[in-house]
Design a protein around this motif. Sequence first.
Motif, mmCIF file in Angstrom:
data_model
loop_
_atom_site.group_PDB
_atom_site.id
_atom_site.type_symbol
_atom_site.label_atom_id
_atom_site.label_comp_id
_atom_site.label_asym_id
_atom_site.label_seq_id
_atom_site.Cartn_x
_atom_site.Cartn_y
_atom_site.Cartn_z
ATOM 1 N N VAL A 200 -9.731 32.611 -32.364
ATOM 2 C CA VAL A 200 -9.187 31.407 -33.009
ATOM 3 C C VAL A 200 -10.329 30.529 -33.527
ATOM 4 O O VAL A 200 -10.242 29.954 -34.618
ATOM 5 C CB VAL A 200 -8.308 30.611 -32.026
ATOM 6 C CG1 VAL A 200 -7.861 29.287 -32.637
ATOM 7 C CG2 VAL A 200 -7.084 31.437 -31.636
ATOM 8 N N LYS A 201 -11.400 30.458 -32.760
ATOM 9 C CA LYS A 201 -12.557 29.659 -33.176
ATOM 10 C C LYS A 201 -13.147 30.197 -34.473
ATOM 11 O O LYS A 201 -13.537 29.426 -35.367
ATOM 12 C CB LYS A 201 -13.614 29.673 -32.066
ATOM 13 C CG LYS A 201 -14.840 28.842 -32.372
ATOM 14 C CD LYS A 201 -15.838 28.913 -31.209
ATOM 15 C CE LYS A 201 -17.090 28.116 -31.520
ATOM 16 N NZ LYS A 201 -18.077 28.191 -30.402
ATOM 17 N N ARG B 153 3.704 27.182 -36.279
ATOM 18 C CA ARG B 153 3.643 26.165 -37.349
ATOM 19 C C ARG B 153 2.723 26.627 -38.477
ATOM 20 O O ARG B 153 3.015 26.402 -39.664
ATOM 21 C CB ARG B 153 3.167 24.826 -36.776
ATOM 22 C CG ARG B 153 4.188 24.142 -35.872
ATOM 23 C CD ARG B 153 3.791 22.709 -35.575
ATOM 24 N NE ARG B 153 2.534 22.616 -34.846
ATOM 25 C CZ ARG B 153 2.415 22.600 -33.518
ATOM 26 N NH1 ARG B 153 3.521 22.677 -32.770
ATOM 27 N NH2 ARG B 153 1.248 22.513 -32.935
ATOM 28 N N ALA B 154 1.628 27.287 -38.082
ATOM 29 C CA ALA B 154 0.705 27.800 -39.102
ATOM 30 C C ALA B 154 1.368 28.897 -39.937
ATOM 31 O O ALA B 154 1.201 28.944 -41.165
ATOM 32 C CB ALA B 154 -0.559 28.333 -38.422
ATOM 33 N N GLU C 133 -12.206 25.643 -41.773
ATOM 34 C CA GLU C 133 -12.884 24.358 -41.926
ATOM 35 C C GLU C 133 -13.965 24.431 -42.993
ATOM 36 O O GLU C 133 -14.258 23.442 -43.680
ATOM 37 C CB GLU C 133 -13.463 23.926 -40.581
ATOM 38 C CG GLU C 133 -12.368 23.476 -39.594
ATOM 39 C CD GLU C 133 -12.852 23.402 -38.157
ATOM 40 O OE1 GLU C 133 -14.077 23.503 -37.953
ATOM 41 O OE2 GLU C 133 -12.007 23.256 -37.255
ATOM 42 N N LEU C 134 -14.563 25.623 -43.146
ATOM 43 C CA LEU C 134 -15.552 25.806 -44.216
ATOM 44 C C LEU C 134 -14.874 25.694 -45.583
ATOM 45 O O LEU C 134 -15.407 25.088 -46.502
ATOM 46 C CB LEU C 134 -16.221 27.177 -44.068
ATOM 47 C CG LEU C 134 -17.401 27.461 -45.011
ATOM 48 C CD1 LEU C 134 -18.560 26.497 -44.719
ATOM 49 C CD2 LEU C 134 -17.859 28.903 -44.868
ATOM 50 N N ASP C 135 -13.664 26.257 -45.655
ATOM 51 C CA ASP C 135 -12.908 26.148 -46.907
ATOM 52 C C ASP C 135 -12.535 24.700 -47.194
ATOM 53 O O ASP C 135 -12.494 24.268 -48.351
ATOM 54 C CB ASP C 135 -11.633 27.002 -46.833
ATOM 55 C CG ASP C 135 -11.936 28.486 -46.994
ATOM 56 O OD1 ASP C 135 -13.014 28.799 -47.527
ATOM 57 O OD2 ASP C 135 -11.103 29.313 -46.576
ATOM 58 N N VAL C 136 -12.255 23.939 -46.133
ATOM 59 C CA VAL C 136 -11.919 22.516 -46.297
ATOM 60 C C VAL C 136 -13.114 21.773 -46.882
ATOM 61 O O VAL C 136 -12.987 20.952 -47.803
ATOM 62 C CB VAL C 136 -11.497 21.885 -44.958
ATOM 63 C CG1 VAL C 136 -11.380 20.368 -45.098
ATOM 64 C CG2 VAL C 136 -10.173 22.473 -44.488
ATOM 65 N N ASP C 137 -14.313 22.058 -46.346
ATOM 66 C CA ASP C 137 -15.522 21.363 -46.798
ATOM 67 C C ASP C 137 -15.819 21.626 -48.275
ATOM 68 O O ASP C 137 -16.360 20.759 -48.968
ATOM 69 C CB ASP C 137 -16.726 21.807 -45.956
ATOM 70 C CG ASP C 137 -16.618 21.313 -44.524
ATOM 71 O OD1 ASP C 137 -15.882 20.327 -44.291
ATOM 72 O OD2 ASP C 137 -17.248 21.921 -43.627
ATOM 73 N N GLU D 61 -6.268 22.537 -45.213
ATOM 74 C CA GLU D 61 -6.487 21.457 -44.249
ATOM 75 C C GLU D 61 -5.464 21.516 -43.108
ATOM 76 O O GLU D 61 -5.810 21.327 -41.932
ATOM 77 C CB GLU D 61 -6.396 20.087 -44.929
ATOM 78 C CG GLU D 61 -7.458 19.833 -45.988
ATOM 79 C CD GLU D 61 -6.995 20.281 -47.362
ATOM 80 O OE1 GLU D 61 -6.019 21.081 -47.436
ATOM 81 O OE2 GLU D 61 -7.616 19.870 -48.359
ATOM 82 N N LEU D 62 -4.204 21.794 -43.466
ATOM 83 C CA LEU D 62 -3.146 21.858 -42.455
ATOM 84 C C LEU D 62 -3.314 23.076 -41.548
ATOM 85 O O LEU D 62 -3.114 22.998 -40.334
ATOM 86 C CB LEU D 62 -1.772 21.882 -43.132
ATOM 87 C CG LEU D 62 -1.399 20.640 -43.948
ATOM 88 C CD1 LEU D 62 -0.045 20.830 -44.623
ATOM 89 C CD2 LEU D 62 -1.371 19.402 -43.048
ATOM 90 N N LEU D 63 -3.691 24.193 -42.160
ATOM 91 C CA LEU D 63 -3.919 25.399 -41.354
ATOM 92 C C LEU D 63 -5.069 25.194 -40.380
ATOM 93 O O LEU D 63 -4.994 25.602 -39.203
ATOM 94 C CB LEU D 63 -4.215 26.585 -42.267
ATOM 95 C CG LEU D 63 -3.040 27.151 -43.075
ATOM 96 C CD1 LEU D 63 -3.542 28.160 -44.098
ATOM 97 C CD2 LEU D 63 -2.023 27.787 -42.150
ATOM 98 N N ALA D 64 -6.135 24.566 -40.842
ATOM 99 C CA ALA D 64 -7.299 24.309 -39.980
ATOM 100 C C ALA D 64 -6.915 23.401 -38.816
ATOM 101 O O ALA D 64 -7.338 23.621 -37.670
ATOM 102 C CB ALA D 64 -8.422 23.676 -40.804
ATOM 103 N N PHE D 65 -6.095 22.395 -39.091
ATOM 104 C CA PHE D 65 -5.663 21.468 -38.041
ATOM 105 C C PHE D 65 -4.838 22.193 -36.967
ATOM 106 O O PHE D 65 -5.052 21.995 -35.762
ATOM 107 C CB PHE D 65 -4.844 20.332 -38.657
ATOM 108 C CG PHE D 65 -4.261 19.388 -37.645
ATOM 109 C CD1 PHE D 65 -5.070 18.473 -36.978
ATOM 110 C CD2 PHE D 65 -2.903 19.421 -37.331
ATOM 111 C CE1 PHE D 65 -4.533 17.608 -36.028
ATOM 112 C CE2 PHE D 65 -2.366 18.561 -36.396
ATOM 113 C CZ PHE D 65 -3.184 17.648 -35.738
#
Length: 451
Positions: free
Chosen positions: A167-168, A402-403, A175-179, A414-418
């Motif tokens: 999961v990490k 939820r994912a 999160e890299l995609d978010v950035d 962003e939602l998937l990362a959260f």
Amino acid sequence: MDSQTIVAPMTPMGVSAVAALRVSGASVRRVVAAMFGKKAVEKLKAREACLGTARHPETGKVIDSLLYIYFEAPNSYTGEDTLELYPHGNPLIVRDLLQAIRSIEGVRLAEPGEFTRRAFLNGKMDLTQAESVADVIHSANRAELENAHRLLSGTLSKKIATLAEQVKDISARLELDVDFAEEEADPDYSGWQQKFEGIRQSIETLLNSFRSKASLSRIPLAVLYGAPNAGKSSLVNALLGEDRLLVSSIPGTTRDFVEVRLFLDGGEIRLVDTAGIAEQAADELDALSMKKSKEILEEADLKILVVDGSSTTSLEECADATKADIIVYTKSDLQSAEQTKEQAKRVEGSLCISSKSGEGLAELKRAMNASLFKATEKQEDIWITSEREKACLEDAIAGIDRALDLFKTNPAVELLAFEMQLVRRALQSITGEISSEDVLQSIFAGFCIGK
């Protein structure tokens, strides 16, 4: 963490050959000096058993001659300096030792589970292993005990760590995609859904293995029933190896059901001897006794019909014969060898027993053990028993669900990362990487003092 040194008995109160106490904390060497003298501290070596005379630090009164062992931090159960004392098992000696050690400055009585809590806080074990310590102590059968040992060895912890790492890795990529979301085109989600579903399946497998401690701690019930004077009470005494129940040649000696505990290879069971069940009640008391026998029979996990093998009574004449899981013909010592063999042929799987000579008792115990402790688990399998761990796994699955829903409706990175952050936190909570004071207090408050 509390800096005070703690002390508690590791063995239950009661008379025994040897008792055990544990002291843990920074003041352990001071305790040795106060109880055994300064020379004892100078000679102190880790993991070496020493014989000494314990005296009260204030009065100098001799308490006991005993063995003690010093464990130097971090190589101890708690990760702190630890002292274990093994006095004679007289409750008066144990009480005097406790009072004497507690009189030393900086030492107090340990709270329930505090030794294991310190072991967790000092990194000697994770939270899953800490919880399994209680399971090792309180396991009611061999399968449960073996599972507790596998949990204590870290088998579940490794599985959780592997899942958390997966999961990490997903979270890091999300999160890299978010950035860099503003610099790149829409993220490529091909293959991601399959990864999410794979992790979900692994978590669900662990969740489906959950067994409540209430169901595991239930001790199986075996009930002996049959006609009056069939030899039920004698059979109970023979199985126990002692004259626990009153035995008489007069039918109807047992008026109420009597429960004893019997240890089989698989674990402890409740064994009940019932009042005889006849076609006709002799009186009102007899009728009431038979009613209670039939009631306890309905609760049984194993129903054992006991038939007088020396009588001419046929199996068809026995009350409730069709309910029997095992049929036992008693008093085989009163028959000829031919009669005994003929008796055993009447019903497949029936046993001929002699409570007097012991013939057939070992076979009966094996049959009872096979019925009550069925070997359904593979040696490498584990199951979880903690409601806390179950809740964490449920939270992790809810996050993945939820994912997965987001993939169908709004796969915003962003939602998937959260959501995956929440899943990882739920998994890390199982082993205690993330834990609160309230959670720790709830877990260790259920431990006994001294563990």
